[in-house]
Design a protein around this motif. Structure first.
Motif, PDB file in Angstrom:
ATOM      1  N   ARG A 122       0.841  -1.199   0.000  1.00  0.00           N
ATOM      2  CA  ARG A 122       0.000   0.000   0.000  1.00  0.00           C
ATOM      3  C   ARG A 122       0.875   1.247   0.000  1.00  0.00           C
ATOM      4  O   ARG A 122       1.916   1.283   0.640  1.00  0.00           O
ATOM      5  N   LEU A 123       0.432   2.260  -0.699  1.00  0.00           N
ATOM      6  CA  LEU A 123       1.165   3.525  -0.744  1.00  0.00           C
ATOM      7  C   LEU A 123       0.793   4.441   0.408  1.00  0.00           C
ATOM      8  O   LEU A 123       1.482   5.432   0.660  1.00  0.00           O
ATOM      9  N   ASP A 124      -0.282   4.128   1.120  1.00  0.00           N
ATOM     10  CA  ASP A 124      -0.764   4.983   2.207  1.00  0.00           C
ATOM     11  C   ASP A 124      -0.527   4.351   3.581  1.00  0.00           C
ATOM     12  O   ASP A 124      -1.360   4.436   4.463  1.00  0.00           O
ATOM     13  N   GLN A 125       0.640   3.741   3.757  1.00  0.00           N
ATOM     14  CA  GLN A 125       0.943   3.097   5.035  1.00  0.00           C
ATOM     15  C   GLN A 125       1.065   4.135   6.149  1.00  0.00           C
ATOM     16  O   GLN A 125       1.607   5.222   5.933  1.00  0.00           O
ATOM     17  N   PRO A 126       0.593   3.804   7.344  1.00  0.00           N
ATOM     18  CA  PRO A 126       0.684   4.751   8.455  1.00  0.00           C
ATOM     19  C   PRO A 126       2.125   4.904   8.940  1.00  0.00           C
ATOM     20  O   PRO A 126       2.935   3.985   8.827  1.00  0.00           O
ATOM     21  N   ASP A 127       2.430   6.081   9.492  1.00  0.00           N
ATOM     22  CA  ASP A 127       3.749   6.322  10.077  1.00  0.00           C
ATOM     23  C   ASP A 127       3.919   5.563  11.390  1.00  0.00           C
ATOM     24  O   ASP A 127       5.027   5.188  11.762  1.00  0.00           O
ATOM     25  N   GLU A 128       2.804   5.362  12.079  1.00  0.00           N
ATOM     26  CA  GLU A 128       2.831   4.673  13.365  1.00  0.00           C
ATOM     27  C   GLU A 128       1.668   3.697  13.447  1.00  0.00           C
ATOM     28  O   GLU A 128       0.590   3.964  12.919  1.00  0.00           O
ATOM     29  N   ILE A 129       1.903   2.572  14.138  1.00  0.00           N
ATOM     30  CA  ILE A 129       0.852   1.606  14.444  1.00  0.00           C
ATOM     31  C   ILE A 129       0.863   1.397  15.950  1.00  0.00           C
ATOM     32  O   ILE A 129       1.901   1.071  16.530  1.00  0.00           O
ATOM     33  N   TRP A 130      -0.294   1.597  16.566  1.00  0.00           N
ATOM     34  CA  TRP A 130      -0.441   1.467  18.017  1.00  0.00           C
ATOM     35  C   TRP A 130      -1.461   0.382  18.326  1.00  0.00           C
ATOM     36  O   TRP A 130      -2.438   0.203  17.602  1.00  0.00           O
ATOM     37  N   LEU A 131      -1.249  -0.320  19.427  1.00  0.00           N
ATOM     38  CA  LEU A 131      -2.187  -1.325  19.905  1.00  0.00           C
ATOM     39  C   LEU A 131      -2.664  -0.902  21.288  1.00  0.00           C
ATOM     40  O   LEU A 131      -1.856  -0.650  22.183  1.00  0.00           O
ATOM     41  N   VAL A 132      -3.986  -0.818  21.439  1.00  0.00           N
ATOM     42  CA  VAL A 132      -4.587  -0.461  22.727  1.00  0.00           C
ATOM     43  C   VAL A 132      -5.307  -1.700  23.252  1.00  0.00           C
ATOM     44  O   VAL A 132      -6.235  -2.202  22.615  1.00  0.00           O
ATOM     45  N   ASP A 133      -4.861  -2.201  24.390  1.00  0.00           N
ATOM     46  CA  ASP A 133      -5.481  -3.365  25.018  1.00  0.00           C
ATOM     47  C   ASP A 133      -6.535  -2.868  26.001  1.00  0.00           C
ATOM     48  O   ASP A 133      -6.212  -2.209  26.990  1.00  0.00           O
ATOM     49  N   THR A 134      -7.787  -3.164  25.707  1.00  0.00           N
ATOM     50  CA  THR A 134      -8.905  -2.679  26.533  1.00  0.00           C
ATOM     51  C   THR A 134      -9.572  -3.803  27.314  1.00  0.00           C
ATOM     52  O   THR A 134     -10.714  -3.664  27.741  1.00  0.00           O
ATOM     53  N   THR A 135      -8.858  -4.912  27.516  1.00  0.00           N
ATOM     54  CA  THR A 135      -9.479  -6.038  28.218  1.00  0.00           C
ATOM     55  C   THR A 135      -9.748  -5.720  29.684  1.00  0.00           C
ATOM     56  O   THR A 135     -10.696  -6.238  30.253  1.00  0.00           O
ATOM     57  N   ILE A 136      -8.929  -4.885  30.291  1.00  0.00           N
ATOM     58  CA  ILE A 136      -9.183  -4.437  31.666  1.00  0.00           C
ATOM     59  C   ILE A 136      -9.837  -3.069  31.557  1.00  0.00           C
ATOM     60  O   ILE A 136      -9.209  -2.102  31.131  1.00  0.00           O
ATOM     61  N   GLU A 137     -11.098  -2.993  31.927  1.00  0.00           N
ATOM     62  CA  GLU A 137     -11.908  -1.810  31.659  1.00  0.00           C
ATOM     63  C   GLU A 137     -11.316  -0.505  32.185  1.00  0.00           C
ATOM     64  O   GLU A 137     -11.359   0.521  31.517  1.00  0.00           O
ATOM     65  N   ASN A 138     -10.737  -0.524  33.368  1.00  0.00           N
ATOM     66  CA  ASN A 138     -10.235   0.725  33.958  1.00  0.00           C
ATOM     67  C   ASN A 138      -8.712   0.865  33.879  1.00  0.00           C
ATOM     68  O   ASN A 138      -8.139   1.731  34.528  1.00  0.00           O
ATOM     69  N   GLU A 139      -8.052   0.023  33.081  1.00  0.00           N
ATOM     70  CA  GLU A 139      -6.595   0.096  32.961  1.00  0.00           C
ATOM     71  C   GLU A 139      -6.170  -0.370  31.569  1.00  0.00           C
ATOM     72  O   GLU A 139      -5.874  -1.536  31.359  1.00  0.00           O
ATOM     73  N   TRP A 140      -6.141   0.537  30.628  1.00  0.00           N
ATOM     74  CA  TRP A 140      -5.757   0.198  29.268  1.00  0.00           C
ATOM     75  C   TRP A 140      -4.234   0.190  29.134  1.00  0.00           C
ATOM     76  O   TRP A 140      -3.539   0.996  29.742  1.00  0.00           O
ATOM     77  N   THR A 141      -3.745  -0.716  28.310  1.00  0.00           N
ATOM     78  CA  THR A 141      -2.325  -0.780  27.999  1.00  0.00           C
ATOM     79  C   THR A 141      -2.153  -0.356  26.541  1.00  0.00           C
ATOM     80  O   THR A 141      -2.872  -0.835  25.671  1.00  0.00           O
TER      81      THR A 141
END
Length: 70
Positions: free
Chosen positions: A28-47
Motif C-alpha cells: 500500500r502507498l498509504d501506510q501509516p507512520d505509526e501503528i499502536w495497539l490499545v489493550d482494553t481487556t481491563i476496563e479501567n486500565e488500558w495498555t
C-alpha cells in the motif's frame, strides 16, 4: 497513524498482531507512520503499545518521532 484495539488478552499476541498488520499493509502507498495497539481487556486500565514507528517495529523511547508538518 493506525490504532488497533485488542479486547481479548488470552488469545492475542502483540507480535502476531504486528505481523498481521504488516501483511495487510504490504504494497500500500498509504501506510501509516505509526501503528499502536490499545489493550482494553481491563476496563479501567488500558495498555498502549507502539507496534511500529517509521518502519521500526517496537521502537523504544530513543527512537526519534516524526512530527507532522502543518
Amino acid at each position: 497513524m493506525l490504532v488497533l484495539e485488542n479486547g481479548d488478552m488470552a488469545l492475542s499476541n502483540h507480535v502476531v498482531i504486528l505481523e498481521a498488520a504488516e501483511y495487510a499493509l504490504a504494497g500500500r502507498l498509504d501506510q501509516p507512520d505509526e501503528i499502536w495497539l490499545v489493550d482494553t481487556t481491563i476496563e479501567n486500565e488500558w495498555t498502549v503499545i507502539c507496534l511500529m514507528r517509521d518502519g521500526v517495529p517496537f521502537p523504544d523511547d530513543e527512537t526519534p518521532i516524526s512530527l507532522p508538518r502543518f
